[in-house]
Scaffold this active site. Structure first.
Site, mmCIF file in Angstrom:
data_model
loop_
_atom_site.group_PDB
_atom_site.id
_atom_site.type_symbol
_atom_site.label_atom_id
_atom_site.label_comp_id
_atom_site.label_asym_id
_atom_site.label_seq_id
_atom_site.Cartn_x
_atom_site.Cartn_y
_atom_site.Cartn_z
ATOM 1 N N CYS A 1 -22.749 2.822 -4.769
ATOM 2 C CA CYS A 1 -22.261 3.125 -3.428
ATOM 3 C C CYS A 1 -22.275 4.615 -3.126
ATOM 4 O O CYS A 1 -22.908 5.068 -2.180
ATOM 5 C CB CYS A 1 -20.853 2.567 -3.238
ATOM 6 S SG CYS A 1 -20.157 2.959 -1.608
ATOM 7 N N CYS B 1 -13.367 -8.608 37.227
ATOM 8 C CA CYS B 1 -12.989 -7.755 36.098
ATOM 9 C C CYS B 1 -11.568 -8.086 35.646
ATOM 10 O O CYS B 1 -10.653 -8.192 36.466
ATOM 11 C CB CYS B 1 -13.068 -6.277 36.497
ATOM 12 S SG CYS B 1 -14.753 -5.697 36.728
ATOM 13 N N CYS C 1 25.045 3.359 -18.316
ATOM 14 C CA CYS C 1 23.884 2.867 -17.571
ATOM 15 C C CYS C 1 22.830 2.319 -18.543
ATOM 16 O O CYS C 1 22.241 1.253 -18.304
ATOM 17 C CB CYS C 1 23.273 3.990 -16.736
ATOM 18 S SG CYS C 1 24.342 4.656 -15.449
#
Length: 561
Positions: free
Chosen positions: A132, A558, A23
């Site tokens: 903030c 409505c 791998c």
């Protein structure tokens, strides 16, 4: 192609999905096939790989994506091992130096950590979190919500409901506000970066000694390949005789008062002044606003100003338009404020409580050494930036309130990320786009907007039409017995595309994102009119406002369209 050694970088990859040495060989060969990677080595036992690459040809994200094209292998982390080259042939101390500790700074630090960049953050003045969380959005909005609770305990829009009033523990209000500030500062800032491997945070005043060198407290110096200026802003204090001597408050110091003021005179009727006025009036403070222009929220169209001013006055807020303060004087009884009206009339009055300055903000650019390195300012006094947040010195960026961009916490975070992407990802094309930026003013009713208004469309020569729907035509508002405000849509008269929108309504800010998305994705106004909006929601007002361009909504039953 010959790669310049001075441009090469080395990265360590943490790789998952490997089960054997084959791998590792497969991944190594894959990496070596990528343009810009000169060397690659992968070790199965350690689960890691090392690559030497040219960042002008391939970015860390592209390396990660190349491995991700395989069925099972993934790069979980990339760490840049080699620092960028300095002009003297050495190396920089950090890939990125951030000056500031607010929203823009933290968004940049988070993105830099994702890219494995060695980063230094230098914070000064306000605690971590910046405006903030410490003195802006968080404290003001929790005070506004507290004030709303007190207001509704004393007032009802329903004749059948008789409120019995509210007992306000003002010191507890301030204590709870501060507790929330400290909690969010910890959870949303300090805790977020507590496990970052590539970020160092120090305190002190930072100054640019040269284009790549930052000196802290006139002592320790650090070099950075790229620098981000995110020093924020502070209240702008007008130069009026006596103002400094009598003592004044800003939103920063006002929110710290644990004893409820008897009264306030607020200088300025912009969004900060109006939000403060409504909150403190509802908490039982006598409030007066003095404004040198002719109305509140002067940046908005007159109908918005008139609607909000009507409801502010209805709650007992004094508003003095066209009054220019000329001199302040401390007396035994309080603060004597002298001023004039446009016709030359002189007037003075006594404020027995406090004067609050809310006349705008100014960028924190002093003593940064900008002139020495050639960083240019815009006419507003903010740092001029392009759409990628670059200043006039290409490797120095600016973001947030210090830059000449919209001053919101969410835009600051957006800008911090854009700056880091552009600085370190050669293929990044993300740039500022504020065409459909939604915004909200947290008065009651709230004022919200996106896109352009009628005056802006007129100035740009765009053929436009306006559809304006009072809340008295929206079933939800009628059912709530609260019909304060209106919804206004501005559309292109020829294409039916939405050019902008303005909403004045209780919780009107909850509508504006729908309209922003309609603009972003080019949804025609008549398409909005044909959609099924849930009945008895305020959102239904968007459909009715869109219908108003082609029908008389007074004559609709409505839910009819």
């Amino acid at each position: 192609m010959t790669l310049s050694e001075s441009n090469m970088q080395t990265a360590q990859l943490e790789i998952t999905g490997m089960t054997c040495t084959h791998c590792a060989v497969t991944i190594q060969q894959l990496l070596l096939r990528q343009p810009g990677i000169q060397e690659a080595r992968v070790d199965f036992a350690e689960g890691k790989g090392w690559v030497r690459f040219d960042p002008q040809q391939i970015s860390p994200d592209q390396i990660r994506q190349a491995v991700a094209q395989t069925p099972t292998y993934r790069v979980s982390r990339i760490t840049l091992m080699q620092q960028g080259p300095a002009s003297d042939g050495g190396t920089y101390t950090y890939r990125l130096i951030i000056i500031g500790g607010g929203s823009a700074a933290f968004a940049a630090a988070i993105r830099a950590e994702e890219l494995g960049l060695e980063t230094l953050m230098i914070n000064d003045a306000l605690p971590i979190g910046g405006t903030c969380v410490n003195v802006g959005c968080v404290p003001s909005k929790t005070l506004i919500r507290t004030a709303e609770a007190a207001f509704h305990a004393r007032h009802s829009f329903f004749d059948a409901v008789r409120p019995r009033g509210a007992d306000i523990d003002f010191p507890r209000v301030i204590h709870d506000k501060q507790e929330l500030v400290e909690s969010l500062r910890q959870k949303k800032y300090l805790d977020v970066v507590s496990d970052f491997e590539h970020l160092k945070i120090i305190s002190g005043h930072a100054r640019l000694a040269d284009a790549h060198t930052v000196v802290v407290n006139d002592g320790e110096s650090y070099t950075g390949e790229k620098i981000l200026l995110a020093t924020g802003s502070r209240p702008r204090i007008p130069d009026i005789p006596g103002l400094k001597e009598v003592g004044y408050l800003t939103n920063r110091s006002l929110f710290e008062l644990e004893e409820k003021p008897k009264s306030l005179t607020i200088m300025g009727a912009g969004y900060i002044g109006c939000e403060i006025a409504m909150a403190y009036r509802r908490l039982g403070v006598q409030v007066r606003i003095i404004e040198f222009t002719d109305r509140v929220l002067r940046s908005q169209m007159p109908d918005i100003s008139a609607e909000l001013e009507h409801w502010m006055r209805a709650e007992g807020i004094e508003i003095w338009p066209n009054f220019r303060a000329q001199r302040f004087e401390r007396t035994a009884e309080g603060i004597l404020i002298h001023g004039t009206f446009p016709d030359g009339r002189y007037h003075s009055f006594l404020e027995t409580g406090y004067v609050v300055v809310a006349t705008g903000i100014q960028a924190n650019v002093e003593e940064l050494g900008l002139e020495a390195v050639g960083v240019q300012l815009a006419g507003s006094g903010h740092i001029a930036v392009n759409d990628f947040m670059q200043t006039s010195v290409p490797h120095i960026y600016a973001a947030g309130d210090v830059a000449d961009t919209p001053a919101y916490v969410y835009t600051a975070a957006y800008e911090g990320k854009i700056a880091v992407n552009h600085a370190f990802l050669s293929d990044s094309q993300e740039k500022l786009d504020y065409r459909v930026l939604p915004w909200v003013i947290f008065t009651d009713p709230q004022v919200a907007g996106v896109g352009m208004d009628e005056a802006q469309a007129e100035r740009q020569g765009i053929p436009y039409e306006v559809g304006k729907l009072p809340l008295s035509e929206i079933p939800r508002a009628l059912a709530a017995r609260d019909t304060r405000g209106f919804i206004k849509l501005i559309r292109h008269a020829e294409t039916d595309q939405l050019l902008g929108a303005r909403v004045v309504a209780p919780e009107g800010g909850e509508l504006i994102m729908t309209l922003s998305l309609a603009m972003k994705y080019h949804i025609p106004v008549q398409e909005l009119a044909s959609q099924l909006f849930p009945y008895l929601t305020l959102q239904e007002g968007i459909k009715l406002a869109a219908l108003a361009f082609s029908k008389d909504v007074h004559k609709l039953s409505c839910c009819a369209s």
